[in-house]
Scaffold this active site. Structure first.
Site, PDB file in Angstrom:
ATOM      1  N   HIS A 243       0.826  -1.221   0.000  1.00  0.00           N
ATOM      2  CA  HIS A 243       0.000   0.000   0.000  1.00  0.00           C
ATOM      3  C   HIS A 243       0.855   1.264   0.000  1.00  0.00           C
ATOM      4  O   HIS A 243       0.485   2.289   0.576  1.00  0.00           O
ATOM      5  CB  HIS A 243      -0.958   0.017   1.193  1.00  0.00           C
ATOM      6  CG  HIS A 243      -1.959  -1.098   1.186  1.00  0.00           C
ATOM      7  ND1 HIS A 243      -3.127  -1.048   0.459  1.00  0.00           N
ATOM      8  CD2 HIS A 243      -1.947  -2.309   1.793  1.00  0.00           C
ATOM      9  CE1 HIS A 243      -3.814  -2.168   0.627  1.00  0.00           C
ATOM     10  NE2 HIS A 243      -3.108  -2.965   1.426  1.00  0.00           N
TER      11      HIS A 243
ATOM     12  N   ASN B 113     -10.306  -3.213   1.647  1.00  0.00           N
ATOM     13  CA  ASN B 113      -9.923  -3.132   0.241  1.00  0.00           C
ATOM     14  C   ASN B 113     -11.142  -2.830  -0.619  1.00  0.00           C
ATOM     15  O   ASN B 113     -12.261  -2.710  -0.109  1.00  0.00           O
ATOM     16  CB  ASN B 113      -9.276  -4.438  -0.223  1.00  0.00           C
ATOM     17  CG  ASN B 113      -7.874  -4.640   0.310  1.00  0.00           C
ATOM     18  OD1 ASN B 113      -7.125  -3.696   0.486  1.00  0.00           O
ATOM     19  ND2 ASN B 113      -7.513  -5.890   0.566  1.00  0.00           N
TER      20      ASN B 113
ATOM     21  N   TYR C 228      -0.070  -4.533  11.596  1.00  0.00           N
ATOM     22  CA  TYR C 228      -0.191  -3.147  11.152  1.00  0.00           C
ATOM     23  C   TYR C 228       0.419  -2.187  12.161  1.00  0.00           C
ATOM     24  O   TYR C 228       1.196  -1.300  11.811  1.00  0.00           O
ATOM     25  CB  TYR C 228      -1.659  -2.798  10.890  1.00  0.00           C
ATOM     26  CG  TYR C 228      -2.083  -3.103   9.480  1.00  0.00           C
ATOM     27  CD1 TYR C 228      -1.975  -4.391   8.961  1.00  0.00           C
ATOM     28  CD2 TYR C 228      -2.602  -2.110   8.650  1.00  0.00           C
ATOM     29  CE1 TYR C 228      -2.365  -4.683   7.668  1.00  0.00           C
ATOM     30  CE2 TYR C 228      -2.981  -2.385   7.353  1.00  0.00           C
ATOM     31  CZ  TYR C 228      -2.868  -3.671   6.867  1.00  0.00           C
ATOM     32  OH  TYR C 228      -3.243  -3.949   5.574  1.00  0.00           O
TER      33      TYR C 228
END
Length: 490
Positions: A59, A132, A342
């Protein structure tokens, strides 16, 4: 199931210990959440997060904007989340869109999933919904995520994306057939960020005021309509303006043409999950709308561009573990892995104090905790503030109120394949998606898949991939096989 051939070397951890299972993360029972004791999973994800600096490993190429989320429908029977408690309630948001596989300098108009991440600045803290533009994904266990991304990124030797690597991994991941059908289909290249849907993709948990639990899936439906590019249009667009999606989003908002999405959810009572016909926490599958219809929640509107792309888009940090009361995780293995990965990626990339950056800091409330010091620390909180708890100085204290309902666990610890439900299958939903397409869409899908597979050098890799499409739908498999044969014979 073992992937090891008789003459293969033994896979080990970085300390040299043999790896017993590289396909399934350790869980509490066959269907339970992940275990922190799974050293192999944590080592693999932690190393993966630290492979590139300073851009994101995935990303990397993205755009973003500010706006608001407005509640339009009553969902208080399903969640006690404060920002969803009444119609008309508005919450400030920041949204980041992105491609997945390419680097920061890559083109926008490429065939790739798109990230769709929303940060809600609620009065109970920031809630990050990180999804997404597809409702499914390629793999369903986080142990396989680094391998999948490595297969899609640049080869360590050639320095470019290799079809042999891409399709070799997919040949050994039959569960990816559904997402491959999505990605290679007409929606694989959105015309802009404004003209695509967004999905939470994972299954999440909502808990209402009485403690009743529900599992939910999020759907952001674009109000601009779906628009996509063909391979030829995408190549032309990428050549003319590699920043096409960034240009479109920036200029639309500057003109006052504010993009919006309507948020719907699918809601499953928690008690139904165990007996549902397939695993509802499998990220490679969707919940049929006939079983769980879409229920409208509100609308998302973007109306302000960032003043500084680096400060507000590049440094924006979204973490799926940023929940608020009334919303929590599910046993979705991929989600469980992302809860760690993350936040860990942001601590590595931006530093332990990344939550103090304006784009990441709470806006409708104030963070109060005992975190101090570290790189770029600005949170000394004065000479009288303590950095330990409990204390006798009226420092912040726990609420004793869980954010979400507890998840039941049982069984033996260890690496487990996900428990099989009555109709669990890697291929059925891919076939269903194929059969929904028009004849013209099928032709384009087959041509796109064949164009990639025909470049693969190993016959066994081609055959394994063809078997996946045959299993999804007999016609689908025959057409892909014929198209690949024709391209390879020419």
């Amino acid at each position: 199931m073992s992937q090891r051939t008789p003459d293969a070397r033994i896979l080990t951890t970085e300390s040299g210990a043999p790896v017993a299972d590289n396909q399934n993360s350790a869980t509490a029972g066959a269907g339970g959440p992940l275990l922190l004791q799974d050293q192999h999973l944590l080592e693999k994800l932690a190393r993966f997060n630290r492979e590139r600096i300073p851009e994101r490993v995935v990303h990397a190429r993205g755009s973003g904007a500010y706006g608001y989320f407005e509640v339009t429908d009553d969902v208080t029977g399903f969640t006690r989340a404060d920002f969803l408690k009444e119609a008309g309630r508005r919450t400030e948001v920041f949204v980041r869109f992105s491609t997945v596989a390419d680097s920061l300098g890559g083109a926008d108009a490429v065939r790739d999933p798109r990230g769709f991440a929303v940060k809600f600045y609620t009065e109970e803290g920031n809630y990050d919904l990180v999804g997404n533009n597809t409702p499914v994904f390629f793999v369903k266990d986080p142990l396989k995520f680094p391998d999948f991304i490595h297969s899609q990124k640049r080869d360590p030797f050639t320095g470019k994306q290799e079809p042999d690597n891409v399709w070799d991994f997919l040949a050994h991941a039959p569960e990816a057939t559904h997402q491959v059908t999505w990605l290679m289909g007409d929606r694989g290249i959105p015309a802009s960020y404004r003209h695509m849907n967004g999905y939470g993709s994972h299954t999440y948990q909502w808990t209402n005021a009485t403690g009743e639990a529900f599992f939910v899936k999020y759907h952001f439906k674009t109000n601009q309509g779906i628009r996509c590019l063909s391979n030829e249009q995408a190549a032309e667009t990428a050549g003319k303006d590699p920043d096409s999606h960034q240009t479109d989003l920036l200029q639309a908002i500057e003109r006052g043409v504010n993009p919006s999405w309507t948020l719907y959810v699918q809601i499953m009572p928690a008690a139904e999950a165990a007996e549902y016909r397939f695993n509802p926490f499998d990220l490679t599958k969707v919940w049929p709308h006939s079983d769980f219809p879409l229920q409208r929640v509100g609308r998302l509107v973007l109306d302000r561009n960032p003043d500084n792309v680096f400060a507000e888009v590049e440094q924006a940090a979204f973490s799926p573990n940023n929940f608020v009361p009334g919303i929590g995780p599910s046993p979705d293995k991929m989600l469980q892995g992302r809860l760690f990965a993350y936040a860990d990626a942001h601590r590595y990339r931006l530093g332990v104090n990344h939550t103090l950056l304006p784009v990441n800091a709470p806006r409708a409330t104030t963070a109060q905790n005992y975190g101090r010091d570290g790189l770029m620390a600005t949170n000394s909180q004065g000479r009288y503030a303590k950095n330990y708890e409990p204390n006798s100085h009226r420092g912040p204290a726990q609420t004793d109120q869980a954010l979400s309902a507890p998840l039941p666990v049982s069984g033996w610890t260890g690496t487990h394949e996900a428990p099989a439900h009555t109709k669990d299958d890697h291929f059925f939903q891919a076939g269903e998606l194929y059969r929904l397409m028009t004849e013209e869409a099928k032709q384009r899908l087959v041509a796109t898949i064949a164009g990639g597979l025909a470049q693969v050098g190993r016959d066994d890799v081609v055959e394994k991939n063809l078997a996946h499409f045959h299993a999804a739908d007999a016609e689908y498999g025959k057409r892909v096989e014929a198209a690949v044969r024709e391209l390879r014979d020419n």
